[in-house]
Scaffold this motif. Sequence first.
Motif, PDB file in Angstrom:
ATOM      1  N   ILE A   1      -2.760  71.300  42.661  1.00  0.00           N
ATOM      2  CA  ILE A   1      -2.317  70.607  43.881  1.00  0.00           C
ATOM      3  C   ILE A   1      -2.222  71.652  44.981  1.00  0.00           C
ATOM      4  CG2 ILE A   1      -0.481  69.224  44.933  1.00  0.00           C
ATOM      5  CD1 ILE A   1       0.340  68.391  42.061  1.00  0.00           C
ATOM      6  N   VAL A   2      -3.020  71.482  46.017  1.00  0.00           N
ATOM      7  CA  VAL A   2      -3.028  72.455  47.113  1.00  0.00           C
ATOM      8  C   VAL A   2      -2.164  71.893  48.241  1.00  0.00           C
ATOM      9  CG1 VAL A   2      -4.466  73.823  48.666  1.00  0.00           C
ATOM     10  CG2 VAL A   2      -5.366  73.090  46.445  1.00  0.00           C
ATOM     11  N   GLY A   3      -1.019  72.541  48.507  1.00  0.00           N
ATOM     12  CA  GLY A   3      -0.126  72.088  49.573  1.00  0.00           C
ATOM     13  C   GLY A   3       1.151  71.495  49.021  1.00  0.00           C
ATOM     14  N   ALA A   4       2.282  72.050  49.494  1.00  0.00           N
ATOM     15  CA  ALA A   4       3.590  71.547  49.019  1.00  0.00           C
ATOM     16  C   ALA A   4       4.371  70.926  50.160  1.00  0.00           C
ATOM     17  CB  ALA A   4       4.378  72.682  48.370  1.00  0.00           C
ATOM     18  N   GLY A   5       3.666  70.152  50.998  1.00  0.00           N
ATOM     19  CA  GLY A   5       4.341  69.285  51.967  1.00  0.00           C
ATOM     20  C   GLY A   5       4.804  68.043  51.215  1.00  0.00           C
ATOM     21  N   PRO A   6       5.199  66.997  51.923  1.00  0.00           N
ATOM     22  CA  PRO A   6       5.674  65.797  51.219  1.00  0.00           C
ATOM     23  C   PRO A   6       4.644  65.207  50.253  1.00  0.00           C
ATOM     24  CG  PRO A   6       5.733  65.499  53.627  1.00  0.00           C
ATOM     25  CD  PRO A   6       5.330  66.900  53.380  1.00  0.00           C
TER      26      PRO A   6
ATOM     27  N   ARG B   1       0.458  78.018  50.864  1.00  0.00           N
ATOM     28  CA  ARG B   1       0.214  79.334  51.472  1.00  0.00           C
ATOM     29  C   ARG B   1       1.444  79.853  52.208  1.00  0.00           C
ATOM     30  NH1 ARG B   1      -3.745  77.495  56.395  1.00  0.00           N
ATOM     31  NH2 ARG B   1      -2.172  76.217  57.358  1.00  0.00           N
ATOM     32  N   HIS B   2       2.390  78.981  52.536  1.00  0.00           N
ATOM     33  CA  HIS B   2       3.608  79.433  53.218  1.00  0.00           C
ATOM     34  C   HIS B   2       4.559  80.129  52.239  1.00  0.00           C
ATOM     35  CE1 HIS B   2       2.969  76.365  56.656  1.00  0.00           C
ATOM     36  NE2 HIS B   2       2.471  77.545  56.967  1.00  0.00           N
ATOM     37  N   ALA B   3       5.546  80.852  52.837  1.00  0.00           N
ATOM     38  CA  ALA B   3       6.472  81.616  51.994  1.00  0.00           C
ATOM     39  C   ALA B   3       7.543  80.722  51.360  1.00  0.00           C
ATOM     40  CB  ALA B   3       7.133  82.700  52.826  1.00  0.00           C
TER      41      ALA B   3
ATOM     42  N   GLY C   1      -6.217  67.874  47.258  1.00  0.00           N
ATOM     43  CA  GLY C   1      -6.009  68.521  48.557  1.00  0.00           C
ATOM     44  C   GLY C   1      -4.914  67.794  49.319  1.00  0.00           C
ATOM     45  N   CYS C   2      -3.703  68.354  49.223  1.00  0.00           N
ATOM     46  CA  CYS C   2      -2.553  67.790  49.973  1.00  0.00           C
ATOM     47  C   CYS C   2      -2.206  68.825  51.040  1.00  0.00           C
ATOM     48  CB  CYS C   2      -1.365  67.561  49.048  1.00  0.00           C
ATOM     49  SG  CYS C   2      -1.762  66.575  47.600  1.00  0.00           S
ATOM     50  N   ASP C   3      -3.255  69.403  51.646  1.00  0.00           N
ATOM     51  CA  ASP C   3      -3.063  70.591  52.463  1.00  0.00           C
ATOM     52  C   ASP C   3      -3.141  70.332  53.953  1.00  0.00           C
ATOM     53  OD1 ASP C   3      -5.692  70.017  51.843  1.00  0.00           O
ATOM     54  OD2 ASP C   3      -6.337  72.078  51.595  1.00  0.00           O
ATOM     55  N   GLY C   4      -2.738  69.136  54.363  1.00  0.00           N
ATOM     56  CA  GLY C   4      -2.496  68.875  55.771  1.00  0.00           C
ATOM     57  C   GLY C   4      -3.750  68.689  56.612  1.00  0.00           C
ATOM     58  N   ALA C   5      -3.511  68.534  57.921  1.00  0.00           N
ATOM     59  CA  ALA C   5      -4.582  68.142  58.839  1.00  0.00           C
ATOM     60  C   ALA C   5      -5.749  69.127  58.853  1.00  0.00           C
ATOM     61  CB  ALA C   5      -4.001  67.994  60.240  1.00  0.00           C
TER      62      ALA C   5
HETATM   63  C1  FAD Z   1       5.887  68.377  65.403  1.00  0.00           C
HETATM   64  C2  FAD Z   1       5.522  67.246  64.494  1.00  0.00           C
HETATM   65  C3  FAD Z   1       6.250  66.060  64.526  1.00  0.00           C
HETATM   66  C4  FAD Z   1       5.910  65.003  63.694  1.00  0.00           C
HETATM   67  N1  FAD Z   1       6.632  63.862  63.770  1.00  0.00           N
HETATM   68  C5  FAD Z   1       6.325  62.827  62.944  1.00  0.00           C
HETATM   69  C6  FAD Z   1       7.080  61.624  62.959  1.00  0.00           C
HETATM   70  O1  FAD Z   1       8.018  61.471  63.733  1.00  0.00           O
HETATM   71  N2  FAD Z   1       6.734  60.628  62.084  1.00  0.00           N
HETATM   72  C7  FAD Z   1       5.683  60.769  61.187  1.00  0.00           C
HETATM   73  O2  FAD Z   1       5.427  59.864  60.378  1.00  0.00           O
HETATM   74  N3  FAD Z   1       4.968  61.887  61.154  1.00  0.00           N
HETATM   75  C8  FAD Z   1       5.255  62.916  62.000  1.00  0.00           C
HETATM   76  N4  FAD Z   1       4.533  64.043  61.940  1.00  0.00           N
HETATM   77  C9  FAD Z   1       3.463  64.111  60.928  1.00  0.00           C
HETATM   78  C10 FAD Z   1       4.028  64.466  59.552  1.00  0.00           C
HETATM   79  O3  FAD Z   1       4.700  65.693  59.668  1.00  0.00           O
HETATM   80  C11 FAD Z   1       2.873  64.517  58.554  1.00  0.00           C
HETATM   81  O4  FAD Z   1       2.311  63.211  58.430  1.00  0.00           O
HETATM   82  C12 FAD Z   1       3.291  65.025  57.165  1.00  0.00           C
HETATM   83  O5  FAD Z   1       3.750  66.349  57.250  1.00  0.00           O
HETATM   84  C13 FAD Z   1       2.091  64.990  56.213  1.00  0.00           C
HETATM   85  O6  FAD Z   1       2.444  65.577  54.993  1.00  0.00           O
HETATM   86  P1  FAD Z   1       1.363  66.307  54.089  1.00  0.00           P
HETATM   87  O7  FAD Z   1       2.109  66.763  52.899  1.00  0.00           O
HETATM   88  O8  FAD Z   1       0.188  65.418  53.904  1.00  0.00           O
HETATM   89  O9  FAD Z   1       0.857  67.553  54.942  1.00  0.00           O
HETATM   90  P2  FAD Z   1       1.696  68.808  55.497  1.00  0.00           P
HETATM   91  O10 FAD Z   1       3.116  68.466  55.694  1.00  0.00           O
HETATM   92  O11 FAD Z   1       0.922  69.326  56.660  1.00  0.00           O
HETATM   93  O12 FAD Z   1       1.635  69.859  54.306  1.00  0.00           O
HETATM   94  C14 FAD Z   1       0.468  70.580  54.001  1.00  0.00           C
HETATM   95  C15 FAD Z   1       0.853  71.852  53.255  1.00  0.00           C
HETATM   96  O13 FAD Z   1      -0.357  72.464  52.792  1.00  0.00           O
HETATM   97  C16 FAD Z   1      -0.247  73.867  52.934  1.00  0.00           C
HETATM   98  N5  FAD Z   1      -1.607  74.406  52.998  1.00  0.00           N
HETATM   99  C17 FAD Z   1      -2.549  74.206  53.947  1.00  0.00           C
HETATM  100  N6  FAD Z   1      -3.693  74.841  53.618  1.00  0.00           N
HETATM  101  C18 FAD Z   1      -3.465  75.469  52.441  1.00  0.00           C
HETATM  102  C19 FAD Z   1      -4.262  76.300  51.593  1.00  0.00           C
HETATM  103  N7  FAD Z   1      -5.538  76.598  51.888  1.00  0.00           N
HETATM  104  N8  FAD Z   1      -3.722  76.792  50.461  1.00  0.00           N
HETATM  105  C20 FAD Z   1      -2.425  76.506  50.126  1.00  0.00           C
HETATM  106  N9  FAD Z   1      -1.619  75.725  50.907  1.00  0.00           N
HETATM  107  C21 FAD Z   1      -2.139  75.206  52.043  1.00  0.00           C
HETATM  108  C22 FAD Z   1       0.555  74.046  54.213  1.00  0.00           C
HETATM  109  O14 FAD Z   1       1.190  75.307  54.233  1.00  0.00           O
HETATM  110  C23 FAD Z   1       1.537  72.885  54.145  1.00  0.00           C
HETATM  111  O15 FAD Z   1       2.777  73.262  53.565  1.00  0.00           O
HETATM  112  C24 FAD Z   1       4.826  65.120  62.789  1.00  0.00           C
HETATM  113  C25 FAD Z   1       4.094  66.303  62.742  1.00  0.00           C
HETATM  114  C26 FAD Z   1       4.417  67.348  63.591  1.00  0.00           C
HETATM  115  C27 FAD Z   1       3.597  68.624  63.549  1.00  0.00           C
END
Ligand code: FAD
Length: 521
Positions: free
Chosen positions: A7-12, A33-35, A160-164
């Motif tokens: 699982i790549v990425g520890a966001g939600p 990749r974050h600390a 790939g849970c690694d964000g935008a």
């Molecule tokens: C300022 C801001 C305000 C927001 N406000 C809202 C809101 O009010 N309501 C709403 O619904 N959404 C909001 N969002 C969007 C919301 O934050 C995202 O939808 C949510 O974070 C998505 O989660 P995710 O786990 O898919 O991705 P992310 O939270 O982006 O997590 C991705 C993780 O992957 C890691 N990563 C990336 N590339 C790699 C790699 N190559 N190797 C290892 N790790 C990697 C990153 O470090 C990160 O921790 C906001 C976003 C921002 C930036």
Amino acid sequence: MDTDVLIVGAGPTGLMLANQLARRGVRALIIDRHAGPARETRALGVQARTLEIYERLGIVDRALELGKRGTGANLWAEGRWMAHVPLSDAGQSMTPYPYLLILGQDDNERIMGDRLRELGMSVQWNTELTALEQQPDHVMATLKQPDGGQRRLSAAWVAGCDGARSSVRELCGIAFAGAPYEHVFFVADTEVTGSMVPDSVNVYLWRQGFHLFFPMRGADHWRLVGILPVELRNRNDVSFESVIPSLRSEAGPGLSFKTCTWFSTYRIHHRAAERFRDRRCFVLGDAAHIHSPVGAQGMNTGLQDAYNLAWKLALVVQGRARATLLDSYEAERIPVARRLLETTDRGFRLVVADNWLAGLFRTKILARIMAFAMSRKRVQGFFFRTISQTGIEYRTSALSQSLGSMPGDGPRAGDRFPWLRLKLAVGGPIEDLFQKLDDTRFNLVTIGQPPASGGAALGDLLRNHAIPDDPANDAELRRAKIPRRAFYLLRPDGHVGLCGVDVDSAAISRYVSERLGCVPA
Ligand SMILES: Cc1cc2nc3c(=O)[nH]c(=O)nc-3n(C[C@H](O)[C@H](O)[C@H](O)COP(=O)(O)OP(=O)(O)OC[C@H]3O[C@@H](n4cnc5c(N)ncnc54)[C@H](O)[C@@H]3O)c2cc1C
């Protein structure tokens, strides 16, 4: 194989997937990749459907304890109160959680991270995916380790849970079509007093846009979200102080700011990945779709992508289902993402359009239309189902099958099975059926007929729930438009897979082997 799922990425999104795999006993490695965990609040609306999933995961109590329940919104236009939009009333009969829980993303991540550790898995921080090589039966991933060194690792599947800016998506060559909006958002965590109605989302509409005030935990603590006034849009030095005049001009001069602990601006995009899968790699959450935060759907959609994929991956990894089951992840979740992009885009354009007519519509008409529409029960129900994500369905999925003639206005194959309170034993108390469903297995609900042996093909992956005849049950089933004789085979994620009138063992076996691709244990 070093791990079954990387699982790549520890966001939600990544944390939800890791939790769901861990509780199903799947070997997975989660890296980021974050600390350490993110400190910013970012998303803050947790929808009812997510709370139902949190309940099954055993973290809903903690979330409710830390969050604040938003039961509706108050609309203001040009400083004047216009309308109250209830959220909870329509949801009372639909879910145990008829509200929007206001709980920052950081808290959501912390709660899921704690649960993951309890399940015996933890995030490997400071570890970045830098390359992928897909082989027919595994993926070779190159990771940059905390000490700066490289490690090559083999995984059966990569999520790939690694964000935008997803590396997995980019390394797989999956296009991310869409565009940025010209508007710039700001977010601020503040301690402020003013005209806001307590414990409610306050929406201030004005000629140039809108400001949202979300009630947060703690006295006078509000999260403000808005779009920057045009004159601030292309500046790099925007501070909270520079947006205060526009806030005062429509939320009233009486606003008194004590502190601002976080201020950030961001440009938003609306984009969707053209595919959610490339052979052994998947994209989920922001890696697969990004859109305006209107409606607080972003984080919730990612969490539910993970919930959809997890049970399928677990069955495949454990050799209980063929890999074809995984095709349904993309088939089911791409339409959800596309619909979300369309609706949030329409909603967003409506509330941010810059022209004079749109400004007039926003301040003079929109609040009145909303107030009128929301006084209608049907509109309230539709609105709640849409916002809360309890209305998401997979009716056109290959995993959805209806046998015989089931009523069109009741639950259909592909729908989330409704929340019911029933007597589950003759002469017993009324209980919450959701509490009885085991979301690590399939659940067969039979009504008006003896408990079935129809799910033999699923073996230990099945739980049976026979609903006894009882006047209280009749009333509850009527309310949910469920016939007095029916059966529903629920997938682990609570959606109806197969349904029909008479339990038919042979049909269930066929469904299990042909549609789900399950193989006998
Ligand atoms: C300022 C801001 C305000 C927001 N406000 C809202 C809101 O009010 N309501 C709403 O619904 N959404 C909001 N969002 C969007 C919301 O934050 C995202 O939808 C949510 O974070 C998505 O989660 P995710 O786990 O898919 O991705 P992310 O939270 O982006 O997590 C991705 C993780 O992957 C890691 N990563 C990336 N590339 C790699 C790699 N190559 N190797 C290892 N790790 C990697 C990153 O470090 C990160 O921790 C906001 C976003 C921002 C930036």
